[in-house]
Design an enzyme around this catalytic site. Structure first.
Site, PDB file in Angstrom:
ATOM      1  N   TYR A 155       0.851  -1.213   0.000  1.00 43.99           N
ATOM      2  CA  TYR A 155       0.000   0.000   0.000  1.00 43.99           C
ATOM      3  C   TYR A 155       0.879   1.253   0.000  1.00 43.99           C
ATOM      4  CZ  TYR A 155      -4.394   2.523   0.475  1.00 43.99           C
ATOM      5  OH  TYR A 155      -5.482   3.347   0.243  1.00 43.99           O
ATOM      6  N   LYS A 162      -3.335   8.476   2.472  1.00 45.25           N
ATOM      7  CA  LYS A 162      -4.582   8.327   3.257  1.00 45.25           C
ATOM      8  C   LYS A 162      -4.433   8.954   4.642  1.00 45.25           C
ATOM      9  CE  LYS A 162      -7.309   6.146   0.335  1.00 45.25           C
ATOM     10  NZ  LYS A 162      -8.336   6.931  -0.392  1.00 45.25           N
TER      11      LYS A 162
HETATM   12  P1  NAD Z   1     -12.298   3.012  -8.457  1.00 42.05           P
HETATM   13  O1  NAD Z   1     -11.112   2.748  -9.316  1.00 42.05           O
HETATM   14  O2  NAD Z   1     -13.602   2.585  -8.928  1.00 42.05           O
HETATM   15  O3  NAD Z   1     -12.358   4.550  -8.057  1.00 42.05           O
HETATM   16  C1  NAD Z   1     -11.228   5.394  -8.034  1.00 42.05           C
HETATM   17  C2  NAD Z   1     -11.613   6.641  -8.799  1.00 42.05           C
HETATM   18  O4  NAD Z   1     -10.573   7.629  -8.737  1.00 42.05           O
HETATM   19  C3  NAD Z   1     -11.880   6.376 -10.287  1.00 42.05           C
HETATM   20  O5  NAD Z   1     -13.178   6.797 -10.617  1.00 42.05           O
HETATM   21  C4  NAD Z   1     -10.841   7.237 -10.990  1.00 42.05           C
HETATM   22  O6  NAD Z   1     -11.309   7.766 -12.205  1.00 42.05           O
HETATM   23  C5  NAD Z   1     -10.654   8.328  -9.948  1.00 42.05           C
HETATM   24  N1  NAD Z   1      -9.450   9.121 -10.177  1.00 42.05           N
HETATM   25  C6  NAD Z   1      -8.155   8.733 -10.182  1.00 42.05           C
HETATM   26  N2  NAD Z   1      -7.357   9.784 -10.489  1.00 42.05           N
HETATM   27  C7  NAD Z   1      -8.175  10.860 -10.658  1.00 42.05           C
HETATM   28  C8  NAD Z   1      -7.970  12.228 -11.006  1.00 42.05           C
HETATM   29  N3  NAD Z   1      -6.739  12.725 -11.236  1.00 42.05           N
HETATM   30  N4  NAD Z   1      -9.058  13.039 -11.123  1.00 42.05           N
HETATM   31  C9  NAD Z   1     -10.304  12.570 -10.909  1.00 42.05           C
HETATM   32  N5  NAD Z   1     -10.568  11.290 -10.592  1.00 42.05           N
HETATM   33  C10 NAD Z   1      -9.514  10.451 -10.470  1.00 42.05           C
HETATM   34  O7  NAD Z   1     -11.922   2.301  -7.054  1.00 42.05           O
HETATM   35  P2  NAD Z   1     -12.610   2.371  -5.617  1.00 42.05           P
HETATM   36  O8  NAD Z   1     -12.057   1.219  -4.880  1.00 42.05           O
HETATM   37  O9  NAD Z   1     -14.063   2.561  -5.753  1.00 42.05           O
HETATM   38  O10 NAD Z   1     -11.949   3.691  -4.995  1.00 42.05           O
HETATM   39  C11 NAD Z   1     -12.703   4.775  -4.473  1.00 42.05           C
HETATM   40  C12 NAD Z   1     -12.097   5.247  -3.167  1.00 42.05           C
HETATM   41  O11 NAD Z   1     -12.270   4.226  -2.190  1.00 42.05           O
HETATM   42  C13 NAD Z   1     -10.602   5.541  -3.218  1.00 42.05           C
HETATM   43  O12 NAD Z   1     -10.317   6.698  -2.439  1.00 42.05           O
HETATM   44  C14 NAD Z   1     -10.009   4.322  -2.551  1.00 42.05           C
HETATM   45  O13 NAD Z   1      -8.751   4.612  -1.969  1.00 42.05           O
HETATM   46  C15 NAD Z   1     -11.053   4.067  -1.508  1.00 42.05           C
HETATM   47  N6  NAD Z   1     -11.024   2.732  -0.877  1.00 42.05           N
HETATM   48  C16 NAD Z   1     -11.033   1.598  -1.646  1.00 42.05           C
HETATM   49  C17 NAD Z   1     -11.022   0.348  -1.031  1.00 42.05           C
HETATM   50  C18 NAD Z   1     -11.010  -0.925  -1.843  1.00 42.05           C
HETATM   51  O14 NAD Z   1     -10.641  -1.974  -1.293  1.00 42.05           O
HETATM   52  N7  NAD Z   1     -11.428  -0.908  -3.104  1.00 42.05           N
HETATM   53  C19 NAD Z   1     -10.993   0.257   0.371  1.00 42.05           C
HETATM   54  C20 NAD Z   1     -10.991   1.443   1.122  1.00 42.05           C
HETATM   55  C21 NAD Z   1     -11.008   2.670   0.480  1.00 42.05           C
HETATM   56  C1  IMJ Z   2      -3.957  -1.037  -3.146  1.00 47.11           C
HETATM   57  C2  IMJ Z   2      -2.592  -1.328  -3.230  1.00 47.11           C
HETATM   58  C3  IMJ Z   2      -1.979  -2.223  -2.361  1.00 47.11           C
HETATM   59  C4  IMJ Z   2      -2.726  -2.845  -1.375  1.00 47.11           C
HETATM   60  C5  IMJ Z   2      -4.068  -2.565  -1.292  1.00 47.11           C
HETATM   61  C6  IMJ Z   2      -4.702  -1.657  -2.186  1.00 47.11           C
HETATM   62  N1  IMJ Z   2      -5.059  -3.011  -0.441  1.00 47.11           N
HETATM   63  C7  IMJ Z   2      -6.247  -2.437  -0.745  1.00 47.11           C
HETATM   64  C8  IMJ Z   2      -6.076  -1.606  -1.850  1.00 47.11           C
HETATM   65  C9  IMJ Z   2      -4.811  -3.981   0.637  1.00 47.11           C
HETATM   66  C10 IMJ Z   2      -7.513  -2.666  -0.021  1.00 47.11           C
HETATM   67  C11 IMJ Z   2      -7.136  -0.753  -2.538  1.00 47.11           C
HETATM   68  N2  IMJ Z   2      -7.179   0.612  -1.968  1.00 47.11           N
HETATM   69  C12 IMJ Z   2      -7.643   0.749  -0.593  1.00 47.11           C
HETATM   70  C13 IMJ Z   2      -6.765   1.761  -2.645  1.00 47.11           C
HETATM   71  O1  IMJ Z   2      -6.842   2.839  -2.067  1.00 47.11           O
HETATM   72  C14 IMJ Z   2      -6.215   1.688  -4.003  1.00 47.11           C
HETATM   73  C15 IMJ Z   2      -5.626   2.771  -4.572  1.00 47.11           C
HETATM   74  C16 IMJ Z   2      -4.938   2.755  -5.844  1.00 47.11           C
HETATM   75  C17 IMJ Z   2      -4.921   1.666  -6.705  1.00 47.11           C
HETATM   76  C18 IMJ Z   2      -4.225   1.742  -7.911  1.00 47.11           C
HETATM   77  C19 IMJ Z   2      -4.121   0.577  -8.863  1.00 47.11           C
HETATM   78  C20 IMJ Z   2      -3.777   1.007 -10.262  1.00 47.11           C
HETATM   79  C21 IMJ Z   2      -2.816   2.159 -10.355  1.00 47.11           C
HETATM   80  N3  IMJ Z   2      -2.781   3.067  -9.348  1.00 47.11           N
HETATM   81  C22 IMJ Z   2      -3.518   2.949  -8.194  1.00 47.11           C
HETATM   82  N4  IMJ Z   2      -3.542   3.988  -7.330  1.00 47.11           N
HETATM   83  C23 IMJ Z   2      -4.231   3.905  -6.188  1.00 47.11           C
HETATM   84  O2  IMJ Z   2      -2.110   2.282 -11.352  1.00 47.11           O
END
Ligand code: NAD
Ligand code: IMJ
Length: 255
Positions: A155, A162
């Site tokens: 991460y 974050k």
């Molecule tokens: P997702 O890929 O569907 O959403 C991420 C979004 O960020 C996308 O819509 C992408 O277009 C947008 N984005 C990236 N760069 C950008 C920029 N420069 N301008 C505008 N938009 C931009 O994935 P998600 O998992 O739904 O992520 C949404 C949020 O939830 C993120 O903040 C992520 O860190 C958080 N989150 C995700 C998880 C998980 O396990 N998926 C867990 C906890 C928190």
């Molecule tokens: C992302 C990376 C490593 C470990 C991770 C994650 N774990 C979880 C996520 C354990 C839950 C997903 N997460 C919480 C995120 O916030 C992801 C952010 C993200 C993911 C990508 C993948 C593709 C890329 N850039 C990214 N930047 C942010 O090119």
């Protein structure tokens, strides 16, 4: 009658039907909110537009959160169509892929700057634009992950981003609280989305989280939508500056 009838909600961060932001948008829509969506670039516009239209969105506009001109243009369009705002959903994160593997210590200056700009500063910029438009108070929600507080493999710089996002959320809550605007973060457990796809070992993370979490399950986009609805409605009226853990209890465990 929904609990959010007529509220105007801007949702930033829908990429596809798996996005957490889409789960939130569906919850808000079900409760009677009117919606605006943004998309990042033309390829995502093709994905976002049909989803937005399915919930009768009033606005669908481009927004790269690293570009102040695009943020200004977005809010100018919201002024034209709505003339105000009640809810902002921030669900945006990005780091370079090479910074999400290996050792955090190897993160370069540009990668660090990019991750914090997209994933943390964007909440500050969007709150500065949204705040003055929330004339009857409002709700701002962001999405975070427990990697802000503890070390998760790979991460890396996102964990630091974050941490900055959560601290920014608290300072913003103090700034806009007097105007009746609440700012909170939902810390979701792992969910399979575009941002999780291709992360090394993500399937194993989901499997282990499900087996260990006190509720013996993972959380879904729908779970996040329900908590977002609660925070935006009367249940959230006294809650601001908080990180709410929506993780089936995973974060309470020691070992
Ligand atoms: P997702 O890929 O569907 O959403 C991420 C979004 O960020 C996308 O819509 C992408 O277009 C947008 N984005 C990236 N760069 C950008 C920029 N420069 N301008 C505008 N938009 C931009 O994935 P998600 O998992 O739904 O992520 C949404 C949020 O939830 C993120 O903040 C992520 O860190 C958080 N989150 C995700 C998880 C998980 O396990 N998926 C867990 C906890 C928190
Ligand atoms: C992302 C990376 C490593 C470990 C991770 C994650 N774990 C979880 C996520 C354990 C839950 C997903 N997460 C919480 C995120 O916030 C992801 C952010 C993200 C993911 C990508 C993948 C593709 C890329 N850039 C990214 N930047 C942010 O090119």
């Amino acid at each position: 009658m929904g609990s959010l009838e007529g509220k105007r909600a801007l949702v930033v961060g829908v990429a596809n039907e798996r996005s957490i932001a889409w789960g939130i948008a569906q919850g808000l829509s079900r409760e009677g909110a009117r919606l605006a969506f943004t998309f990042l670039g033309e390829s995502l516009e093709r994905r976002v537009r049909p989803l937005a239209e399915s919930v009768h969105a009033d606005v669908i506009a481009p927004c790269d959160v690293t570009d102040d001109a695009q943020i200004d243009a977005l809010f100018a369009e919201l002024d034209r169509v709505w003339g105000g705002l009640d809810v902002l959903v921030h669900a945006v994160a990005f780091a370079n892929r090479e910074d999400l593997s290996g050792r955090f210590v190897d993160t370069g200056r540009d990668g660090f700057r990019l991750a914090l700009d997209v994933s943390a500063y964007s909440l500050v910029a969007l709150t500065r634009a949204a705040g003055p438009r929330m004339k009857n108070g409002g709700t701002i929600l962001t999405l975070t992950f427990a990697g802000s507080e503890r070390v998760f493999p790979n991460y890396n710089v996102m964990g630091v981003a974050k941490a900055a996002l959560e601290a920014s959320m608290r300072y913003l809550a103090a700034d806009v609280g007097p105007a009746g605007i609440r700012v909170n973060a939902i810390s979701a457990g792992p969910i399979k989305t575009l941002s999780a796809a291709g992360i090394n070992g993500f399937r194993d993370i989901l499997r282990v989280a499900e087996a260990r979490a006190p509720l013996r399950r993972n959380v879904s986009q729908g779970d996040v939508g329900e908590l977002a609805v609660a925070l935006c409605g009367p249940a959230g009226a006294g809650v601001t500056g908080q990180v709410l853990y929506l993780d089936a209890g995973l974060s309470i465990l020691g070992v």
